[in-house]
Write an enzyme that holds these catalytic residues in place. Structure first.
Site, mmCIF file in Angstrom:
data_model
loop_
_atom_site.group_PDB
_atom_site.id
_atom_site.type_symbol
_atom_site.label_atom_id
_atom_site.label_comp_id
_atom_site.label_asym_id
_atom_site.label_seq_id
_atom_site.Cartn_x
_atom_site.Cartn_y
_atom_site.Cartn_z
ATOM 1 N N LYS A 45 0.792 -1.241 0.000
ATOM 2 C CA LYS A 45 0.000 0.000 0.000
ATOM 3 C C LYS A 45 0.821 1.287 0.000
ATOM 4 C CE LYS A 45 -3.321 -1.228 -0.630
ATOM 5 N NZ LYS A 45 -3.609 -2.033 -1.881
ATOM 6 N N HIS A 107 6.946 -7.372 -2.352
ATOM 7 C CA HIS A 107 6.737 -6.741 -1.039
ATOM 8 C C HIS A 107 7.704 -7.324 -0.008
ATOM 9 C CE1 HIS A 107 3.298 -4.471 -2.232
ATOM 10 N NE2 HIS A 107 2.428 -5.460 -2.265
ATOM 11 N N SER A 137 -4.818 2.530 4.563
ATOM 12 C CA SER A 137 -4.957 1.941 3.231
ATOM 13 C C SER A 137 -4.941 0.411 3.313
ATOM 14 C CB SER A 137 -3.816 2.452 2.339
ATOM 15 O OG SER A 137 -3.928 1.932 1.044
HETATM 16 S S1 PPS Z 1 -0.439 -2.941 -3.251
HETATM 17 O O1 PPS Z 1 -1.641 -3.780 -3.101
HETATM 18 O O2 PPS Z 1 0.474 -3.108 -2.117
HETATM 19 O O3 PPS Z 1 0.251 -3.153 -4.532
HETATM 20 O O4 PPS Z 1 -0.979 -1.446 -3.189
HETATM 21 P P1 PPS Z 1 -0.177 -0.143 -3.653
HETATM 22 O O5 PPS Z 1 -0.325 0.043 -5.097
HETATM 23 O O6 PPS Z 1 1.178 -0.159 -3.062
HETATM 24 O O7 PPS Z 1 -0.953 0.999 -2.873
HETATM 25 C C1 PPS Z 1 -2.292 1.327 -3.122
HETATM 26 C C2 PPS Z 1 -2.486 2.743 -2.607
HETATM 27 O O8 PPS Z 1 -1.867 3.644 -3.547
HETATM 28 C C3 PPS Z 1 -2.851 4.506 -4.043
HETATM 29 N N1 PPS Z 1 -2.574 4.866 -5.439
HETATM 30 C C4 PPS Z 1 -2.401 6.133 -5.851
HETATM 31 N N2 PPS Z 1 -2.387 7.303 -5.186
HETATM 32 C C5 PPS Z 1 -2.232 8.440 -5.922
HETATM 33 N N3 PPS Z 1 -2.096 8.443 -7.272
HETATM 34 C C6 PPS Z 1 -2.099 7.287 -7.977
HETATM 35 N N4 PPS Z 1 -1.983 7.302 -9.301
HETATM 36 C C7 PPS Z 1 -2.252 6.064 -7.259
HETATM 37 N N5 PPS Z 1 -2.311 4.761 -7.629
HETATM 38 C C8 PPS Z 1 -2.508 4.056 -6.505
HETATM 39 C C9 PPS Z 1 -4.156 3.724 -3.902
HETATM 40 O O9 PPS Z 1 -5.282 4.533 -4.023
HETATM 41 C C10 PPS Z 1 -3.945 3.130 -2.521
HETATM 42 O O10 PPS Z 1 -4.012 4.113 -1.491
HETATM 43 P P2 PPS Z 1 -5.365 4.509 -0.698
HETATM 44 O O11 PPS Z 1 -4.904 5.441 0.380
HETATM 45 O O12 PPS Z 1 -5.935 3.245 -0.154
HETATM 46 O O13 PPS Z 1 -6.238 5.184 -1.690
#
Ligand code: PPS
Length: 293
Positions: A45, A107, A137
């Site tokens: 996340k 991860h 998240s």
């Molecule tokens: S995972 O499952 O571990 O691969 O998830 P990961 O991609 O690391 O994290 C998901 C969170 O990143 C946010 N996210 C973004 N934020 C801003 N801009 C963009 N383009 C973007 N893409 C992914 C996503 O919404 C998750 O955060 P939260 O706070 O839950 O919204």
């Protein structure tokens, strides 16, 4: 096929894990990295998907647009250690990736990274995010992702986050372990979600210089536009909507994409307790995060 009951966490060499990320252990540990592979490493996340798509566009936006339009991101950038129902094995996907370079997601905490990545001196991009937004998240993700352990309620979840009883273990150990590695390993670029949210263009520039890429100003603008949260949220090839183990009715994968959403979840008492515990856990590290921008 039904999704099986949620998995239990267990201690795996000192790190909490589930069978879905340890079940293919020998094969994952024996993964044959190549010098031009790029490993995208994160605690869950932290912005993995965001940075994966940025790199995918930087390398293949011009050359492989049809692949980006037809192959979902989780197959273009395989999740190395996953072996779970309804999901293709990450190791097999990585082994058969047709692209060069190969972009690979993990991860794993630093001590679990397959040794060939170090032997081959592959580049690694690590992304970290502040602990409070991480916890929020991760909580919503565990609610909607049927292969994650049962999250329970927010208050008990936050306690377990602080104790490191999460899949892939303690956030504190993960981010500081990778941060220490960065001090001696020049092929490791350490990025922060908050910096990316503040100025995506600047972070794309930094990635270009780390990777030795020269993109034109137009190409960089195109990448920046495509990875905007609102664009990605509605982009079915890049929002995980094809992954069957996730229930978007409970919470979407692309949920809020904000710095500071923790303020909508933490009570005043939880915040005080968290801050006190955080200070102790992070006392020895020089790593600094922002919880608002
Ligand atoms: S995972 O499952 O571990 O691969 O998830 P990961 O991609 O690391 O994290 C998901 C969170 O990143 C946010 N996210 C973004 N934020 C801003 N801009 C963009 N383009 C973007 N893409 C992914 C996503 O919404 C998750 O955060 P939260 O706070 O839950 O919204």
């Amino acid at each position: 096929m039904e999704v099986p009951p949620r998995p239990e966490l267990f201690d795996f060499h000192g790190v909490s894990m589930t069978k879905y990320f340890t079940g293919n252990w020998e094969n994952v540990q024996n993964f044959k990295a190549r010098p031009d592979d790029i490993l995208i490493a994160t605690y869950p996340k932290a912005g993995t998907t965001w940075v994966s798509y940025i790199l995918d566009l930087m390398y293949f936006g011009q050359t492989l647009p049809e692949r980006q339009a037809t192959v979902p991101l989780n197959e273009r950038v395989p999740f190395l250690e996953i072996t779970a129902p309804f999901v293709k094995s990450g190791k097999e996907l990585a082994d058969t990736l047709p692209t060069s370079p190969r972009l690979i997601k993990t991860h794993l905490p630093v001590q679990f990274v397959p040794k060939s990545f170090w032997e081959q001196n592959s580049r690694i991009v690590y992304v970290a995010r502040n602990a409070k937004d991480e916890a929020v998240s991760f909580f919503h993700f565990d609610r909607m992702n049927k292969i994650e352990p049962e999250p329970g309620d927010w208050s008990s979840y936050l306690q377990r986050f602080m104790e490191g009883k999460m899949v892939f273990g303690s956030w504190y150990d993960h981010v500081t372990g990778w941060w220490e590695k960065k001090q001696s390993h020049s092929k490791l670029h350490y990025m922060l979600y908050e910096d990316l949210a503040e100025d995506t263009g600047r972070e794309i520039d930094r990635l270009c210089s780390f990777l030795g890429l020269s993109l034109s100003a137009d190409e960089k603008d195109r990448v920046r536009e495509k990875v905007h949260f609102d664009k990605m949220k509605n982009d079915h090839m890049n929002n995980f909507s094809s992954v069957k183990i996730m229930d978007f009715k409970i919470s979407p994968f692309m949920r809020k994409g904000k710095v500071g959403d923790w303020k909508n979840h933490f009570t005043v008492a939880q915040n005080e307790q968290f801050d006190e515990h955080y200070k102790k856990k992070m006392m020895k590290s020089t790593l600094q995060f922002r919880t608002e921008i």
